[in-house]
Every structure is written in C-alpha cells, then in structure tokens.
Design a protein around this motif. Structure first.
Motif, PDB file in Angstrom:
ATOM      1  N   LYS A 133      16.407 -14.761  26.487  1.00  0.00           N
ATOM      2  CA  LYS A 133      14.978 -14.446  26.489  1.00  0.00           C
ATOM      3  C   LYS A 133      14.537 -14.170  25.061  1.00  0.00           C
ATOM      4  O   LYS A 133      15.372 -13.993  24.165  1.00  0.00           O
ATOM      5  N   ALA A 134      13.234 -14.156  24.843  1.00  0.00           N
ATOM      6  CA  ALA A 134      12.707 -13.954  23.493  1.00  0.00           C
ATOM      7  C   ALA A 134      13.250 -12.658  22.903  1.00  0.00           C
ATOM      8  O   ALA A 134      13.110 -11.591  23.502  1.00  0.00           O
ATOM      9  N   PRO A 135      13.905 -12.724  21.731  1.00  0.00           N
ATOM     10  CA  PRO A 135      14.481 -11.516  21.130  1.00  0.00           C
ATOM     11  C   PRO A 135      13.410 -10.582  20.579  1.00  0.00           C
ATOM     12  O   PRO A 135      12.415 -11.032  20.014  1.00  0.00           O
ATOM     13  N   HIS A 136      13.633  -9.290  20.750  1.00  0.00           N
ATOM     14  CA  HIS A 136      12.702  -8.292  20.221  1.00  0.00           C
ATOM     15  C   HIS A 136      13.400  -7.297  19.306  1.00  0.00           C
ATOM     16  O   HIS A 136      12.823  -6.280  18.929  1.00  0.00           O
ATOM     17  N   ILE A 190      13.227 -23.942  10.388  1.00  0.00           N
ATOM     18  CA  ILE A 190      12.023 -23.534  11.118  1.00  0.00           C
ATOM     19  C   ILE A 190      12.152 -23.927  12.588  1.00  0.00           C
ATOM     20  O   ILE A 190      11.821 -23.147  13.493  1.00  0.00           O
ATOM     21  N   GLU A 191      12.651 -25.129  12.835  1.00  0.00           N
ATOM     22  CA  GLU A 191      12.805 -25.589  14.218  1.00  0.00           C
ATOM     23  C   GLU A 191      13.844 -24.756  14.966  1.00  0.00           C
ATOM     24  O   GLU A 191      13.631 -24.376  16.127  1.00  0.00           O
ATOM     25  N   ILE A 192      14.966 -24.457  14.304  1.00  0.00           N
ATOM     26  CA  ILE A 192      16.008 -23.648  14.953  1.00  0.00           C
ATOM     27  C   ILE A 192      15.480 -22.254  15.260  1.00  0.00           C
ATOM     28  O   ILE A 192      15.647 -21.736  16.372  1.00  0.00           O
ATOM     29  N   MET A 193      14.829 -21.636  14.269  1.00  0.00           N
ATOM     30  CA  MET A 193      14.321 -20.284  14.484  1.00  0.00           C
ATOM     31  C   MET A 193      13.209 -20.280  15.529  1.00  0.00           C
ATOM     32  O   MET A 193      13.088 -19.339  16.325  1.00  0.00           O
ATOM     33  N   GLY A 194      12.405 -21.337  15.550  1.00  0.00           N
ATOM     34  CA  GLY A 194      11.353 -21.429  16.562  1.00  0.00           C
ATOM     35  C   GLY A 194      11.926 -21.391  17.967  1.00  0.00           C
ATOM     36  O   GLY A 194      11.386 -20.731  18.860  1.00  0.00           O
ATOM     37  N   LYS A 195      13.038 -22.097  18.170  1.00  0.00           N
ATOM     38  CA  LYS A 195      13.692 -22.068  19.482  1.00  0.00           C
ATOM     39  C   LYS A 195      14.293 -20.697  19.762  1.00  0.00           C
ATOM     40  O   LYS A 195      14.161 -20.161  20.867  1.00  0.00           O
ATOM     41  N   ALA A 196      14.953 -20.124  18.755  1.00  0.00           N
ATOM     42  CA  ALA A 196      15.611 -18.828  18.949  1.00  0.00           C
ATOM     43  C   ALA A 196      14.611 -17.729  19.295  1.00  0.00           C
ATOM     44  O   ALA A 196      14.902 -16.840  20.097  1.00  0.00           O
ATOM     45  N   LYS A 223       9.365 -19.523  20.057  1.00  0.00           N
ATOM     46  CA  LYS A 223       8.065 -19.777  19.418  1.00  0.00           C
ATOM     47  C   LYS A 223       8.042 -21.192  18.839  1.00  0.00           C
ATOM     48  O   LYS A 223       7.771 -21.399  17.657  1.00  0.00           O
ATOM     49  N   GLU A 224       8.301 -22.167  19.685  1.00  0.00           N
ATOM     50  CA  GLU A 224       8.372 -23.546  19.212  1.00  0.00           C
ATOM     51  C   GLU A 224       7.013 -24.077  18.766  1.00  0.00           C
ATOM     52  O   GLU A 224       6.931 -24.900  17.851  1.00  0.00           O
ATOM     53  N   ASP A 225       5.934 -23.621  19.388  1.00  0.00           N
ATOM     54  CA  ASP A 225       4.595 -24.038  18.953  1.00  0.00           C
ATOM     55  C   ASP A 225       4.308 -23.527  17.547  1.00  0.00           C
ATOM     56  O   ASP A 225       3.732 -24.234  16.716  1.00  0.00           O
ATOM     57  N   LYS A 226       4.718 -22.293  17.278  1.00  0.00           N
ATOM     58  CA  LYS A 226       4.525 -21.721  15.950  1.00  0.00           C
ATOM     59  C   LYS A 226       5.358 -22.483  14.923  1.00  0.00           C
ATOM     60  O   LYS A 226       4.908 -22.706  13.787  1.00  0.00           O
ATOM     61  N   ALA A 227       6.554 -22.891  15.308  1.00  0.00           N
ATOM     62  CA  ALA A 227       7.410 -23.667  14.406  1.00  0.00           C
ATOM     63  C   ALA A 227       6.721 -24.965  14.006  1.00  0.00           C
ATOM     64  O   ALA A 227       6.699 -25.340  12.827  1.00  0.00           O
ATOM     65  N   GLU A 228       6.156 -25.633  14.984  1.00  0.00           N
ATOM     66  CA  GLU A 228       5.445 -26.884  14.703  1.00  0.00           C
ATOM     67  C   GLU A 228       4.277 -26.638  13.758  1.00  0.00           C
ATOM     68  O   GLU A 228       4.038 -27.409  12.825  1.00  0.00           O
ATOM     69  N   SER A 229       3.558 -25.538  13.972  1.00  0.00           N
ATOM     70  CA  SER A 229       2.420 -25.196  13.120  1.00  0.00           C
ATOM     71  C   SER A 229       2.859 -24.914  11.685  1.00  0.00           C
ATOM     72  O   SER A 229       2.206 -25.348  10.726  1.00  0.00           O
ATOM     73  N   LEU A 230       3.972 -24.199  11.518  1.00  0.00           N
ATOM     74  CA  LEU A 230       4.471 -23.891  10.179  1.00  0.00           C
ATOM     75  C   LEU A 230       4.864 -25.161   9.428  1.00  0.00           C
ATOM     76  O   LEU A 230       4.601 -25.295   8.226  1.00  0.00           O
ATOM     77  N   ILE A 231       5.482 -26.095  10.133  1.00  0.00           N
ATOM     78  CA  ILE A 231       5.901 -27.348   9.498  1.00  0.00           C
ATOM     79  C   ILE A 231       4.686 -28.180   9.098  1.00  0.00           C
ATOM     80  O   ILE A 231       4.631 -28.739   7.994  1.00  0.00           O
ATOM     81  N   VAL A 232       3.699 -28.251   9.975  1.00  0.00           N
ATOM     82  CA  VAL A 232       2.479 -29.004   9.665  1.00  0.00           C
ATOM     83  C   VAL A 232       1.773 -28.397   8.453  1.00  0.00           C
ATOM     84  O   VAL A 232       1.326 -29.115   7.545  1.00  0.00           O
ATOM     85  N   THR A 233       1.688 -27.072   8.417  1.00  0.00           N
ATOM     86  CA  THR A 233       1.044 -26.393   7.288  1.00  0.00           C
ATOM     87  C   THR A 233       1.785 -26.675   5.989  1.00  0.00           C
ATOM     88  O   THR A 233       1.175 -26.956   4.948  1.00  0.00           O
TER      89      THR A 233
END
Length: 344
Positions: free
Chosen positions: A50-53, A159-165, A168-178
């Motif tokens: 689950k999403a780590p906190h 970014i892609e690996i951390m997005g999955k971990a 937050k895969e949508d955020k990962a995509e946004s960071l790469i696009v930016t």
C-alpha cells in the motif's frame, strides 16, 4: 407541484454530485491500498502492499525526489548530507526528522530498523547501502534500489520507479513531462546559436592535481544541453588532467565546483597565479565561475534538479540568449536566476 419537482430534481443533482465525490475519495483510497509490483535498479521484483507513509531515503538526490512527489512529510529518516529543500534541515534541527548517518559510509542500519519505515530508498552504486538489504528485509522492511543517475534518462527511470513505489504514477508522468518541457525550452533558445563555448568544469584544483568532469558524465550532458562543448569530453567521466592538458583544452569558460574542494578560493588563487594559464580564453576574458551550496548541488548531485543546472549553464554559455549573465559566484540563491514560470 412544479415547485416540488424542482426541489426533487435539485436534491437528485446534489446526491449525484456528492456520490461522485464520495466515489472519487473511495477510488483514491482504494488505489493507495492496491499492491503495486515494480522492478528496481537491481532487477529485483518488489511489491509495495500500500502507499507508504513513512519513508527513509539514504541519498540526497532521492530525498529531493521524494519532495518533488509531494511526499516530503512522509520522510522519517535521511542522511547527514540531505539539505534540500530547506524543510529537510529545518525538520532535522527541530527533531522532527531523524538522520541515519552518511551516504557512502557510516550508515546506521539499526537506526533505520528502529524507525520501522514502510519503504527505504537506496542507491545501486553505493556498496554499503546494498549490503544492508538482507538485514532490512529480515526486519520485514521493504527496500527499493534506485539508479545512480549518470544522465537524464536514468533520472526519468527513477521517477517512474518512485512513482510506482509511492502509488503516484500520475505524478511521475507529470514530473517527466515538466522536465522534458524545460529541457525543450532551453534547446529552443540555444539550438540555432553558432557559438559553442568550451566549458571546463573543475572538481579539484590545487598545486599538485587538477580533476575535471569528462565525457559521459552527468555534467557532460548538462554542458551539451546548454549549447556548449565539454572541453574535456574525450576524457573519462571524472579525470585527472595536467596543466598542459588544460592549456591544450583551451576552455572559454571555467566553472569551479565546491563539492570536493569545499572552498573554491584556493583553486581560484592557484589558477590565476599560474603563468601557464594566463593565455587561456577563460582567464583573459575573466569567464571563471565559482559554484557552491545549492548551486554546486544542482550540478554535482545527479538529482531531479539537473534541468535547473542546465538552465544556469546555458545562461553562463549564452547570456545574450537569456536574461544576461549570472554572478561569477553563485550559491544558494541560484533559483533567482531561473525563469519565474519554473517556480513550483
């Protein structure tokens, strides 16, 4: 009757909207609880239940990336060298964030275990970090090994690996696009320039030795993307060179990085007092820059801020194409020389 119908219709619309909002919340929470399996930099298959906190980052570059994902508040442990953004040092000083030792050496694995994080991010090239994996896994702590980023492609992979971990895969995509958009903005300014100044980035310079950034390094890509040429592109990524090599390289611009030297003043003094260097274009035109603090980090840390370093380097190489030159000494205030639109 007509009035009653309108009231019922309004109630129905509100109910639909509330239901949609509630469903969005439920969907979001469900996504956080859905297990995600990723392949890390060591080729290990890692499942994040689950999403780590609660997160431990044993790398300054990875700490920066955690914050870029908006998950900085979930960090419970960082290294002694993690200092960006400023919130990191403030939380450490206030006792709200623990340090777990060094980066290459002196990492306190027992302290990490006591922190009981949901996930630990390590770097693949640091042997002491990799050696901790069995002990951390024995303590049932999830470990994700990230790439040491020698180029922008590996940064995007991280970014892609951390997005999955982080789920937050949508955020990962946004960071790469930016990141890509910022690189493109720089390219569009420098691509048609006929001027390609030769830049020499120095990581060590004293009376006995000179070390520079060569070809295939993280800095080499920064220089190339900035519309310039690495004066030592034919050398290894980090190479020791002679005084005669420097003269032969004939740099138009010299950048002194404080990372290894600590204080660039010694290097600057040795450089300017050396008669052999007097005829260098960089010396004649006084195109010598000293970077320290966060300015040094964006060039040397191999982090998501690589694009910031590229912009600063482009301004040094092509001040006429941007908003003029940056100061000859650049420290923590480097962000003042980035486009206002880049502020996050």
């Amino acid at each position: 009757m007509e009035k009653k119908g309108k009231v019922l219709a309004a109630i129905f619309i509100v109910a639909v909207l509330l239901g949609a909002g509630l469903w969005a919340v439920i969907s979001s929470n469900d996504e956080e609880d859905i297990p995600v399996t990723l392949t890390d930099a060591k080729g290990r298959s890692v499942t994040i239940e689950k999403a780590p906190h609660s997160i431990v980052s044993v790398s300054p570059a990875l700490t920066e990336m955690v914050y870029a994902f908006g998950s900085g508040e979930d960090l419970v442990g960082v290294t002694n060298y993690c200092d960006f953004p400023s919130d990191v040092t403030e939380r450490v000083e206030n006792g709200d964030l623990e340090t777990v030792g060094g980066f290459f050496y002196g990492i306190d694995v027992e302290k990490i275990i006591l922190l009981a994080p949901d996930v630990v991010f390590l770097e693949e090239s640091v042997s002491e970090q990799i050696s901790m994996i069995p002990k951390l896994e024995q303590a049932e702590i999830t470990v994700v090994v990230m790439f040491t980023c020698y180029n922008s492609t590996l940064i995007k992979d991280n970014i892609e690996i951390m997005g999955k971990a982080l789920h937050k895969e949508d955020k990962a995509e946004s960071l790469i696009v930016t990141m890509d958009n910022k690189f493109e903005a720089i390219r569009s300014k420098v691509e048609n320039s006929e001027d390609r100044p030769r830049i020499m980035l120095v990581i060590w310079w004293d009376e006995s030795s000179i070390w520079v950034s060569g070809g295939g390094s993280f800095v080499d890509e920064i220089i190339e993307r900035a519309g310039a040429v690495n004066a030592f592109e034919e050398k290894e990524a980090w190479a020791m060179v002679t005084r005669e090599d420097v003269v032969a390289a004939d740099p138009d611009i010299i950048i002194l990085a404080a990372m290894s030297m600590g204080d660039v003043n010694t290097a600057l003094s040795v450089l300017k007092s050396d008669a052999l260097m007097a005829g260098l274009p960089a010396v004649v035109s006084d195109e010598i820059y000293s970077i320290f603090g966060q300015s040094d980090n964006i060039f040397m840390r191999q982090s998501i801020r690589m694009v910031d370093a590229t912009y600063i380097c482009a301004r040094i190489a092509h001040p006429d194409l941007f908003d003029g030159k940056v100061p000859k000494e650049l420290g923590d205030d480097y962000s003042e020389y980035l486009p206002i639109t880049w502020a996050d």
